[in-house]
Design a protein around this motif. Sequence first.
Motif, PDB file in Angstrom:
ATOM      1  N   ILE A  92      27.434  77.568  31.776  1.00  0.00           N
ATOM      2  CA  ILE A  92      28.632  78.375  31.410  1.00  0.00           C
ATOM      3  C   ILE A  92      29.715  77.322  30.918  1.00  0.00           C
ATOM      4  N   VAL A  93      29.998  77.417  29.623  1.00  0.00           N
ATOM      5  CA  VAL A  93      31.055  76.690  28.878  1.00  0.00           C
ATOM      6  C   VAL A  93      32.429  77.226  29.113  1.00  0.00           C
ATOM      7  N   MET A  94      33.193  76.448  29.545  1.00  0.00           N
ATOM      8  CA  MET A  94      34.718  76.943  29.940  1.00  0.00           C
ATOM      9  C   MET A  94      35.666  76.154  29.497  1.00  0.00           C
ATOM     10  N   GLU A  95      37.142  76.493  29.486  1.00  0.00           N
ATOM     11  CA  GLU A  95      38.083  75.634  29.261  1.00  0.00           C
ATOM     12  C   GLU A  95      38.233  74.603  30.144  1.00  0.00           C
ATOM     13  N   LEU A  96      38.457  73.404  29.966  1.00  0.00           N
ATOM     14  CA  LEU A  96      38.771  72.320  30.804  1.00  0.00           C
ATOM     15  C   LEU A  96      39.945  72.104  31.276  1.00  0.00           C
ATOM     16  N   VAL A  97      40.073  72.309  32.629  1.00  0.00           N
ATOM     17  CA  VAL A  97      41.669  72.403  33.184  1.00  0.00           C
ATOM     18  C   VAL A  97      41.621  71.201  34.433  1.00  0.00           C
ATOM     19  N   SER A  98      42.122  70.124  34.061  1.00  0.00           N
ATOM     20  CA  SER A  98      42.144  68.979  34.897  1.00  0.00           C
ATOM     21  C   SER A  98      42.990  68.847  35.808  1.00  0.00           C
ATOM     22  N   HIS A  99      43.082  69.998  36.774  1.00  0.00           N
ATOM     23  CA  HIS A  99      43.958  69.910  37.944  1.00  0.00           C
ATOM     24  C   HIS A  99      43.130  70.093  39.069  1.00  0.00           C
ATOM     25  N   PRO A 100      43.905  69.692  40.268  1.00  0.00           N
ATOM     26  CA  PRO A 100      43.049  69.803  41.749  1.00  0.00           C
ATOM     27  C   PRO A 100      43.342  71.434  41.969  1.00  0.00           C
ATOM     28  N   SER A 101      42.378  71.982  43.003  1.00  0.00           N
ATOM     29  CA  SER A 101      42.399  72.945  43.462  1.00  0.00           C
ATOM     30  C   SER A 101      43.822  72.816  44.380  1.00  0.00           C
ATOM     31  N   VAL A 102      43.825  74.270  44.601  1.00  0.00           N
ATOM     32  CA  VAL A 102      44.996  74.509  45.841  1.00  0.00           C
ATOM     33  C   VAL A 102      44.541  74.276  47.199  1.00  0.00           C
ATOM     34  N   GLU A 103      43.151  74.205  47.433  1.00  0.00           N
ATOM     35  CA  GLU A 103      42.610  73.817  48.566  1.00  0.00           C
ATOM     36  C   GLU A 103      42.921  72.290  48.864  1.00  0.00           C
ATOM     37  N   GLN A 104      42.745  71.587  47.790  1.00  0.00           N
ATOM     38  CA  GLN A 104      42.837  70.035  47.692  1.00  0.00           C
ATOM     39  C   GLN A 104      44.120  69.672  47.766  1.00  0.00           C
ATOM     40  N   VAL A 105      45.046  70.329  47.092  1.00  0.00           N
ATOM     41  CA  VAL A 105      46.619  70.176  47.373  1.00  0.00           C
ATOM     42  C   VAL A 105      47.063  70.327  48.604  1.00  0.00           C
ATOM     43  N   VAL A 106      46.765  71.312  49.376  1.00  0.00           N
ATOM     44  CA  VAL A 106      46.945  71.546  50.841  1.00  0.00           C
ATOM     45  C   VAL A 106      46.601  70.572  51.692  1.00  0.00           C
ATOM     46  N   LEU A 107      45.466  70.075  51.569  1.00  0.00           N
ATOM     47  CA  LEU A 107      44.579  69.374  52.514  1.00  0.00           C
ATOM     48  C   LEU A 107      45.222  67.765  52.393  1.00  0.00           C
ATOM     49  N   THR A 108      45.619  67.429  51.075  1.00  0.00           N
ATOM     50  CA  THR A 108      46.157  66.314  50.958  1.00  0.00           C
ATOM     51  C   THR A 108      47.714  66.056  50.922  1.00  0.00           C
TER      52      THR A 108
END
Length: 515
Positions: A92-108
């Motif tokens: 599947i070819v998708m838009e490249l969005v170089s952001h962390p997930s909300v899960e990663q943000v909350v954990l870190t």
Amino acid sequence: MVSDSNRLVAGRYQLLRELGRGGMGVVWEGRDTLLHRQVAIKEVLLPDGLSPGDRERQLLRTAREARTAAKLNHPNVVAVYDVVEEGGRPWIVMELVSHPSVEQVVLTSGALPVREAADLGKQVLSALRAAHQVGILHRDVKPSNILLGDDGRAVLMDFGIATVEGDASLTRTGMVTGSPSFLAPERVRAENAGPESDLWSLGATLYACMVGRSPFERGDPMATLNALLNEEPDYRRIPPAMHPILKGLLRKEPQDRVDAEEADRLLSAILASRPAHDDLDVPERRKRGKSGGPGRALLAAAATVVLVLTGGAVAYFRTASPAEGAPRASTQPAAATGSITPSATPTVTATPTPTPTPSVTRVAPAVRAWTSRDGWSIMRPTGWRGARGEAYTHWTRRDGNAHLGVQALYVDLTPGEIIVTEQENLAQTAQDVVNRGRRTVTHQGVKAVEWEFSWTAGEENEQRWVRPGARYREVRRALVVGDTAYVLSWTVAERQWPRNRALMRQVIGSFTVAP
């Protein structure tokens, strides 16, 4: 499995580097050599041992995912550009969005501030409403499927198990897809699921933004599903401003839940309320990657420990008095002049002068009462500059060499456990920490634990008032009142500690929580 980069998929899409890997596939950073743009390429992994029929079913499902997502043109949805087959697997070819997930943000970085969570909720809700309007259900809304950018933009991704109303299901009979912690009860009961199911998952996601996990996560899939069906969320750790929207979305029966329009109204009301911060915006907090309050890394250090902290965003308020502390009262004494004649026995001839009327400078109190809107109060030092966040309020003396903080924690920990965690967190940023004693004290009739120590500020520090290389002495006192824990901190340049000790005891001892 593709293990090397620079391979061309379908003769067009070049794989550059692996971005992530999970049970359902591998995500690559890639390049569309035809249109000359960067893309994300999801390599869907098919389980070993699939029959030809099951393999064909999976390929059909992947193609349906592309068709589903292609219907959506929304700023809060990851765009799907293409789906191809290569090596017997779908890509599947998708838009490249170089952001962390909300899960990663909350954990870190720790729990999101209330207003940031509400803003994220509105964006995801907007994406869901757009999907629902064209008959698409996402069915797997959760923190790991939402990307959060430095500019605050939230992007919903992975419509991999999305369904189009009216389409025949391509999953096996009785098979429940989605993450158990975020499933709506009707989906667990194998009942008809509609847009209300996505709204439930949004509610569970917003809850996780506040405390770091789903309200029904129990560590075991069956225990989680049982809790989801039979237990109510524990809102004691949730800031009160979020209660209406969460209670509206997390009702067991879909017909009892608030609809998308009412959910949007409730989220807008949170954003329209008086801001709890305006000193740092969301992008600046993301760049810093740390909170303005001490201990935001607590949630990352132990997933079971949940904090609701400021996130570094604060609103400044100034005190009326310009004094740094308590000025001394001064009187102008009566003045006398005299002339001395040179003689063995000096005689003094008084020269009459008018006696001035004594003038008195008004004495400013050393402290002033300050009451938080959350129900606690403290006698804070007069003239110190104050700042307030979601759950962290602090004052800094004008010369920057003294600091007072009050931090609210929504955690199930004893005061002693909190202090232990504070010690662990301090070790990550401070240098040359000298422990000067830990003791149990009684604070306003409540057991508290107090820790006194000295430390040197390192080059990297989340507190803007701290000066790298400066030596400080500090007291932190932890206590629990009701369902909330508090950490009181008093920090002074070490050389100034002795003359500030009395004021510190007065201020720390004045902290009171209303019944």
